[in-house]
Design an enzyme around this catalytic site. Structure first.
Site, PDB file in Angstrom:
ATOM      1  N   ASP A   1     -35.433   0.688   4.426  1.00 54.18           N
ATOM      2  CA  ASP A   1     -34.175   0.632   3.669  1.00 54.18           C
ATOM      3  C   ASP A   1     -34.238   1.109   2.218  1.00 54.18           C
ATOM      4  OD1 ASP A   1     -33.400  -0.487   6.039  1.00 54.18           O
ATOM      5  OD2 ASP A   1     -33.012  -2.479   5.238  1.00 54.18           O
TER       6      ASP A   1
ATOM      7  N   ASP B   1     -29.982   0.602   6.660  1.00 56.83           N
ATOM      8  CA  ASP B   1     -28.827  -0.210   7.012  1.00 56.83           C
ATOM      9  C   ASP B   1     -27.670   0.756   7.189  1.00 56.83           C
ATOM     10  OD1 ASP B   1     -30.123  -2.639   6.781  1.00 56.83           O
ATOM     11  OD2 ASP B   1     -29.002  -3.319   5.029  1.00 56.83           O
TER      12      ASP B   1
ATOM     13  N   HIS C   1     -24.106  -0.262   8.000  1.00 59.48           N
ATOM     14  CA  HIS C   1     -23.108  -1.274   8.332  1.00 59.48           C
ATOM     15  C   HIS C   1     -21.715  -0.679   8.515  1.00 59.48           C
ATOM     16  CE1 HIS C   1     -25.966  -4.438   7.571  1.00 59.48           C
ATOM     17  NE2 HIS C   1     -26.147  -4.058   6.321  1.00 59.48           N
TER      18      HIS C   1
ATOM     19  N   HIS D   1     -22.268  -3.195   1.142  1.00 59.29           N
ATOM     20  CA  HIS D   1     -23.331  -2.247   0.824  1.00 59.29           C
ATOM     21  C   HIS D   1     -23.683  -1.425   2.057  1.00 59.29           C
ATOM     22  CE1 HIS D   1     -25.455  -5.678   2.579  1.00 59.29           C
ATOM     23  NE2 HIS D   1     -26.389  -4.810   2.954  1.00 59.29           N
TER      24      HIS D   1
ATOM     25  N   LYS E   1     -29.938   0.487  11.618  1.00 61.06           N
ATOM     26  CA  LYS E   1     -29.798  -0.919  12.002  1.00 61.06           C
ATOM     27  C   LYS E   1     -28.596  -1.537  11.310  1.00 61.06           C
ATOM     28  CE  LYS E   1     -33.311  -2.287   8.638  1.00 61.06           C
ATOM     29  NZ  LYS E   1     -32.536  -3.212   7.847  1.00 61.06           N
TER      30      LYS E   1
ATOM     31  N   CYS F   1     -35.405  -7.643   4.573  1.00 58.33           N
ATOM     32  CA  CYS F   1     -35.662  -6.682   5.652  1.00 58.33           C
ATOM     33  C   CYS F   1     -37.137  -6.361   5.840  1.00 58.33           C
ATOM     34  CB  CYS F   1     -34.835  -5.420   5.437  1.00 58.33           C
ATOM     35  SG  CYS F   1     -33.053  -5.771   5.527  1.00 58.33           S
TER      36      CYS F   1
END
Length: 184
Positions: free
Chosen positions: A11, A49, A51, A64, A89, A130
């Site tokens: 990340d 990430d 999202h 974020h 992810k 993470c």
């Protein structure tokens, strides 16, 4: 049988760096170190990430790394040309996606085993979320793990969270080293 290892970058995204929506102090400092060691590895993987805008994850954290936004992009100085595999992810509205083993586009454990990987060298952000989740899942999957302490940074919601995370990873069997101590 020789050890097959992989560098796993967790990340290292704009939103986790200074000026980002969920900035981690000192995140910029680790980019040159990570760039400097990538070529030592035959396999380099990196997670992000990704999202969705409406995820429950944002009930806990500031918005974020939303899919399709600049904040979800890798740090601009990260040498992505050296990365062999990209993991995504936290891509659904229902999961947090802390661990790289929760990747929705690659079954990380199967991919590593198919390539004969036995040891992961883990770096990136954030030590206390993470990185820790990824390391603990890797150990549970039977991989040997070395955390590159000089190539991680913590959110430290509570002061000392990063140090406690490193201690917990060590207690579960991870080796904590610096990038200068790589065995190759």
């Amino acid at each position: 049988m020789p050890e097959v290892s992989c560098l796993l970058i967790v990340d290292l995204q704009r939103d986790f760096c200074p000026g980002g929506a969920l900035a981690v102090a000192g995140a910029d400092e680790i980019v040159p170190r990570i760039n400097g060691i990538m070529k030592k590895f035959a396999l380099v993987m990196a997670s992000r990430d990704m999202h969705p805008a409406g995820t429950r994850h944002f009930d806990t954290w500031p918005v974020h790394c939303v899919q399709g936004t600049p904040g979800a992009e890798f740090h601009p100085e990260l040498d992505t040309a050296c990365i062999d595999c990209f993991l995504e992810k936290g891509t659904s509205c229902e999961d947090d996606g802390y661990s790289d083993f929760e990747s929705s586009n690659v079954d990380l454990a199967d991919c590593l085993r198919a390539r004969g990987v036995t040891r992961l060298y883990v770096c990136g952000l954030a030590t206390d979320y993470c990185v820790q989740a990824t390391v603990l899942d890797a150990l549970a999957q039977g991989f040997e793990v070395s955390v590159l302490e000089d190539c991680v940074r913590a959110v430290d919601v509570r002061p000392g969270d990063g140090a406690r995370a490193l201690a917990a990873m060590r207690e579960h069997g991870a080796e904590i080293i610096t990038s200068e101590r790589l065995p190759f």
